[in-house]
Design an enzyme around this catalytic site. Sequence first.
Site, PDB file in Angstrom:
ATOM      1  N   LYS A  36       0.910  -1.393   0.015  1.00  0.00           N
ATOM      2  CA  LYS A  36      -0.098  -0.063  -0.048  1.00  0.00           C
ATOM      3  C   LYS A  36       0.862   1.141   0.017  1.00  0.00           C
ATOM      4  O   LYS A  36       0.334   2.382  -0.232  1.00  0.00           O
ATOM      5  CB  LYS A  36      -0.785  -0.037   1.425  1.00  0.00           C
ATOM      6  CG  LYS A  36      -1.804   0.997   1.283  1.00  0.00           C
ATOM      7  CD  LYS A  36      -2.607   0.764   2.721  1.00  0.00           C
ATOM      8  CE  LYS A  36      -3.342   2.207   3.347  1.00  0.00           C
ATOM      9  NZ  LYS A  36      -4.179   1.709   4.461  1.00  0.00           N
ATOM     10  N   THR A 132       5.827 -12.357  14.874  1.00  0.00           N
ATOM     11  CA  THR A 132       7.040 -12.019  15.451  1.00  0.00           C
ATOM     12  C   THR A 132       6.858 -12.661  16.974  1.00  0.00           C
ATOM     13  O   THR A 132       5.928 -12.996  17.186  1.00  0.00           O
ATOM     14  CB  THR A 132       6.515 -10.203  16.001  1.00  0.00           C
ATOM     15  OG1 THR A 132       7.609  -9.828  16.825  1.00  0.00           O
ATOM     16  CG2 THR A 132       4.942 -10.308  16.297  1.00  0.00           C
ATOM     17  N   ASP A 133       8.044 -12.449  17.390  1.00  0.00           N
ATOM     18  CA  ASP A 133       8.126 -13.125  18.926  1.00  0.00           C
ATOM     19  C   ASP A 133       7.364 -12.466  19.991  1.00  0.00           C
ATOM     20  O   ASP A 133       7.154 -12.890  20.990  1.00  0.00           O
ATOM     21  CB  ASP A 133       9.644 -13.371  19.136  1.00  0.00           C
ATOM     22  CG  ASP A 133      10.403 -11.879  19.386  1.00  0.00           C
ATOM     23  OD1 ASP A 133       9.580 -10.941  19.203  1.00  0.00           O
ATOM     24  OD2 ASP A 133      11.501 -11.829  19.671  1.00  0.00           O
ATOM     25  N   GLU A 134       6.842 -11.184  19.726  1.00  0.00           N
ATOM     26  CA  GLU A 134       6.088 -10.327  20.578  1.00  0.00           C
ATOM     27  C   GLU A 134       4.698 -11.090  20.990  1.00  0.00           C
ATOM     28  O   GLU A 134       4.431 -10.592  22.069  1.00  0.00           O
ATOM     29  CB  GLU A 134       5.976  -9.004  20.181  1.00  0.00           C
ATOM     30  CG  GLU A 134       7.493  -8.369  19.791  1.00  0.00           C
ATOM     31  CD  GLU A 134       7.612  -6.769  19.543  1.00  0.00           C
ATOM     32  OE1 GLU A 134       6.505  -6.276  20.112  1.00  0.00           O
ATOM     33  OE2 GLU A 134       8.495  -6.460  18.751  1.00  0.00           O
ATOM     34  N   TYR A 181      -0.047  -3.739  19.332  1.00  0.00           N
ATOM     35  CA  TYR A 181       0.859  -4.337  18.190  1.00  0.00           C
ATOM     36  C   TYR A 181       0.928  -5.720  18.022  1.00  0.00           C
ATOM     37  O   TYR A 181       0.458  -6.508  17.162  1.00  0.00           O
ATOM     38  CB  TYR A 181       2.185  -3.773  17.987  1.00  0.00           C
ATOM     39  CG  TYR A 181       3.149  -4.600  17.010  1.00  0.00           C
ATOM     40  CD1 TYR A 181       2.864  -4.743  15.811  1.00  0.00           C
ATOM     41  CD2 TYR A 181       4.337  -5.299  17.649  1.00  0.00           C
ATOM     42  CE1 TYR A 181       3.506  -5.526  14.987  1.00  0.00           C
ATOM     43  CE2 TYR A 181       5.202  -6.168  16.599  1.00  0.00           C
ATOM     44  CZ  TYR A 181       4.780  -6.256  15.333  1.00  0.00           C
ATOM     45  OH  TYR A 181       5.548  -7.060  14.721  1.00  0.00           O
ATOM     46  N   LYS A 185      -0.992  -8.913  15.921  1.00  0.00           N
ATOM     47  CA  LYS A 185      -0.286  -9.988  15.417  1.00  0.00           C
ATOM     48  C   LYS A 185      -0.493 -11.301  15.826  1.00  0.00           C
ATOM     49  O   LYS A 185      -0.642 -12.202  14.932  1.00  0.00           O
ATOM     50  CB  LYS A 185       1.273  -9.821  15.377  1.00  0.00           C
ATOM     51  CG  LYS A 185       1.797  -8.429  14.835  1.00  0.00           C
ATOM     52  CD  LYS A 185       1.654  -8.679  13.378  1.00  0.00           C
ATOM     53  CE  LYS A 185       2.555  -9.714  12.754  1.00  0.00           C
ATOM     54  NZ  LYS A 185       2.799  -9.476  11.115  1.00  0.00           N
TER      55      LYS A 185
HETATM   56  P1  NAD Z   1       7.843  -2.396   8.178  1.00  0.00           P
HETATM   57  O1  NAD Z   1       7.034  -1.455   8.847  1.00  0.00           O
HETATM   58  O2  NAD Z   1       8.854  -1.725   7.684  1.00  0.00           O
HETATM   59  O3  NAD Z   1       6.978  -2.702   6.645  1.00  0.00           O
HETATM   60  C1  NAD Z   1       5.578  -2.916   6.409  1.00  0.00           C
HETATM   61  C2  NAD Z   1       5.291  -2.698   5.056  1.00  0.00           C
HETATM   62  O4  NAD Z   1       3.984  -3.102   4.897  1.00  0.00           O
HETATM   63  C3  NAD Z   1       5.267  -1.336   4.346  1.00  0.00           C
HETATM   64  O5  NAD Z   1       6.065  -1.393   3.129  1.00  0.00           O
HETATM   65  C4  NAD Z   1       3.823  -0.838   4.134  1.00  0.00           C
HETATM   66  O6  NAD Z   1       3.552  -0.176   3.143  1.00  0.00           O
HETATM   67  C5  NAD Z   1       3.069  -2.245   4.011  1.00  0.00           C
HETATM   68  N1  NAD Z   1       1.799  -2.119   4.628  1.00  0.00           N
HETATM   69  C6  NAD Z   1       1.253  -1.823   5.534  1.00  0.00           C
HETATM   70  N2  NAD Z   1       0.061  -1.516   5.591  1.00  0.00           N
HETATM   71  C7  NAD Z   1      -0.386  -1.866   4.457  1.00  0.00           C
HETATM   72  C8  NAD Z   1      -1.749  -2.641   3.855  1.00  0.00           C
HETATM   73  N3  NAD Z   1      -2.897  -2.213   4.610  1.00  0.00           N
HETATM   74  N4  NAD Z   1      -1.614  -3.312   2.718  1.00  0.00           N
HETATM   75  C9  NAD Z   1      -0.581  -3.250   1.904  1.00  0.00           C
HETATM   76  N5  NAD Z   1       0.788  -3.124   2.372  1.00  0.00           N
HETATM   77  C10 NAD Z   1       0.757  -2.482   3.772  1.00  0.00           C
HETATM   78  O7  NAD Z   1       7.631  -3.721   8.749  1.00  0.00           O
HETATM   79  P2  NAD Z   1       8.929  -4.700   8.875  1.00  0.00           P
HETATM   80  O8  NAD Z   1       9.669  -4.302   9.971  1.00  0.00           O
HETATM   81  O9  NAD Z   1       9.535  -4.870   7.681  1.00  0.00           O
HETATM   82  O10 NAD Z   1       8.174  -6.026   9.181  1.00  0.00           O
HETATM   83  C11 NAD Z   1       7.415  -6.940   8.343  1.00  0.00           C
HETATM   84  C12 NAD Z   1       6.775  -7.960   9.049  1.00  0.00           C
HETATM   85  O11 NAD Z   1       7.696  -8.747   9.737  1.00  0.00           O
HETATM   86  C13 NAD Z   1       5.410  -7.455   9.750  1.00  0.00           C
HETATM   87  O12 NAD Z   1       4.529  -8.342   9.591  1.00  0.00           O
HETATM   88  C14 NAD Z   1       6.068  -7.673  11.189  1.00  0.00           C
HETATM   89  O13 NAD Z   1       5.018  -7.880  12.189  1.00  0.00           O
HETATM   90  C15 NAD Z   1       7.092  -8.915  11.147  1.00  0.00           C
HETATM   91  N6  NAD Z   1       8.203  -8.766  11.709  1.00  0.00           N
HETATM   92  C16 NAD Z   1       9.119  -7.804  12.067  1.00  0.00           C
HETATM   93  C17 NAD Z   1      10.043  -7.738  12.729  1.00  0.00           C
HETATM   94  C18 NAD Z   1      10.957  -6.630  13.247  1.00  0.00           C
HETATM   95  O14 NAD Z   1      12.208  -6.657  13.715  1.00  0.00           O
HETATM   96  N7  NAD Z   1      10.946  -5.361  12.337  1.00  0.00           N
HETATM   97  C19 NAD Z   1      10.389  -8.905  13.604  1.00  0.00           C
HETATM   98  C20 NAD Z   1       9.567  -9.968  13.505  1.00  0.00           C
HETATM   99  C21 NAD Z   1       8.640  -9.990  12.640  1.00  0.00           C
HETATM  100  P1  TYD Z   2      11.728  -1.215  18.884  1.00  0.00           P
HETATM  101  O1  TYD Z   2      13.074  -0.921  17.885  1.00  0.00           O
HETATM  102  O2  TYD Z   2      10.782   0.017  18.755  1.00  0.00           O
HETATM  103  O3  TYD Z   2      11.299  -2.644  18.366  1.00  0.00           O
HETATM  104  P2  TYD Z   2      10.289  -3.445  19.735  1.00  0.00           P
HETATM  105  O4  TYD Z   2       9.559  -2.512  20.483  1.00  0.00           O
HETATM  106  O5  TYD Z   2       9.677  -4.147  18.634  1.00  0.00           O
HETATM  107  O6  TYD Z   2      11.180  -4.440  20.272  1.00  0.00           O
HETATM  108  O7  TYD Z   2      12.687  -1.169  20.169  1.00  0.00           O
HETATM  109  C1  TYD Z   2      13.649  -1.980  20.604  1.00  0.00           C
HETATM  110  C2  TYD Z   2      13.661  -1.727  22.144  1.00  0.00           C
HETATM  111  O8  TYD Z   2      14.291  -0.188  22.240  1.00  0.00           O
HETATM  112  C3  TYD Z   2      12.649  -1.726  22.920  1.00  0.00           C
HETATM  113  O9  TYD Z   2      13.066  -2.195  24.257  1.00  0.00           O
HETATM  114  C4  TYD Z   2      12.339  -0.022  22.961  1.00  0.00           C
HETATM  115  C5  TYD Z   2      13.560   0.554  23.063  1.00  0.00           C
HETATM  116  N1  TYD Z   2      13.593   1.864  22.490  1.00  0.00           N
HETATM  117  C6  TYD Z   2      14.170   2.976  23.277  1.00  0.00           C
HETATM  118  O10 TYD Z   2      14.265   2.930  24.400  1.00  0.00           O
HETATM  119  N2  TYD Z   2      13.806   4.319  22.599  1.00  0.00           N
HETATM  120  C7  TYD Z   2      13.240   4.536  21.413  1.00  0.00           C
HETATM  121  O11 TYD Z   2      13.334   5.584  20.990  1.00  0.00           O
HETATM  122  C8  TYD Z   2      12.777   3.429  20.906  1.00  0.00           C
HETATM  123  C9  TYD Z   2      12.330   3.628  19.305  1.00  0.00           C
HETATM  124  C10 TYD Z   2      12.850   2.059  21.327  1.00  0.00           C
END
Ligand code: NAD
Ligand code: TYD
Length: 375
Positions: A36, A132-134, A181, A185
């Site tokens: 999107k 996610t692990d969360e 969040y 998920k």
């Molecule tokens: P991100 O926020 O960087 O990217 C999300 C993407 O989804 C974006 O390109 C956005 O435009 C698209 N999107 C959002 N809403 C949409 C919609 N309604 N329709 C179509 N596209 C849409 O996310 P990320 O960090 O790359 O995470 C990707 C996936 O992996 C997610 O499902 C997240 O829950 C999971 N995940 C992320 C992490 C992490 O550390 N980032 C860890 C474990 C799992």
């Molecule tokens: P984040 O990158 O937002 O990932 P998640 O919350 O999904 O684990 O945050 C990683 C860790 O860093 C989390 O314990 C929250 C902390 N954090 C800060 O202390 N300050 C910040 O500005 C952000 C974005 C995260």
Amino acid sequence: MKRSIIITGGAGFIGSHVVRLFVNKYPDYKVINLDKLTYAGNLDNLKDIQDKPNYKFVKMDICDFDGVLKLMQDEKVDGIIHLAAESHVDRSIKDPFTFAQTNVMGTLSLLQAAKCYWDGNWEGKRFYHISTDEVYGALEMTNPEGIKPPFTTKASSGEHHLAYGSKFFTEDLKYQPHSPYSASKASSDHFVRAFHDTYGMPTIVTNCSNNYGPYQFPEKLIPLFINNIRHRKPLPVYGKGENVRDWLFVEDHARAIDIIFHKGKIAETYNIGGFNEWKNIDIIKVLINTVDRLLGRPEGADMDLITYVTDRAGHDLRYAIDSTKLQRELGWEPSLQFEEGIERTVRWYLDHQEWVDNVTSGEYQKYYDSMYKNR
Ligand code: NAD
Ligand code: TYD
């Protein structure tokens, strides 16, 4: 084409690495990036592969059931790798509705479109949901000083080699999400499993730990702090900085997704992580030292940027993934040591200031200022 697959969220952080890997590795697959393009999606992340003949971008909302169904019919899609989501915990605390809409309703809409198109003909089909692990909640920190982790992977084999508790997230744990969040998920994971159990859809779910690397939107800890250190802006550390996260280089996650999409067992769950736990404050110090060194500043000169701010509401204390099932059954393991990955990541952000400026201009800057102005 041998296969036709949709990767949702392919313009985001992890999705762009998965799209790049699939487009380059499988020239006989049609790879359709359905995104999107929210604030987190950026086609600049894919400039290097955008003209490849096996790649196609479609701007679409996963909630658009009719649009997704038509796309699946037109492109004869036989696989979906679903990454599109709202992914930032802080935003979910401010605006939970968007998370329910995209992560829950969006996933349901995709599942329903796939069910309608595949119509019970499941042979060779696959719906792979990235989670996610969360969703498992938070682990206790029974060893605040750290102990030797039960397993070492390449990711965790550097100088810092610690686990902060004796318990880990395993695939059989009950879900206990705390943030809007992780609740959204968790809900989407349940829908995916329900579509397998009710209709027989060939689904797979994976739960990965925190990712880091190039192209991550600079609102998440690592890219935000690299950018702030560079510009000598305060580093807003939540609480005491003692929270623990388990970090994996994004390309290692993408490789796991490739292996699991092709070899994972239907209806299974796999945890993905590298036994690489770090307290936030320790990572922040590594980031400061690395940025300072690479910019030719005295190492550690920017430690005074550390600013302790009000803790995140409901802040999960510790995440730690046990990925032995994936390593044992499918032979995946991380390829990169964390210290090496952080060095590569910091270099990438310092070399790509224009990318950072582009994605953080305008609306995002207003949002960031409103988040931190009162702290
Ligand atoms: P991100 O926020 O960087 O990217 C999300 C993407 O989804 C974006 O390109 C956005 O435009 C698209 N999107 C959002 N809403 C949409 C919609 N309604 N329709 C179509 N596209 C849409 O996310 P990320 O960090 O790359 O995470 C990707 C996936 O992996 C997610 O499902 C997240 O829950 C999971 N995940 C992320 C992490 C992490 O550390 N980032 C860890 C474990 C799992
Ligand atoms: P984040 O990158 O937002 O990932 P998640 O919350 O999904 O684990 O945050 C990683 C860790 O860093 C989390 O314990 C929250 C902390 N954090 C800060 O202390 N300050 C910040 O500005 C952000 C974005 C995260």
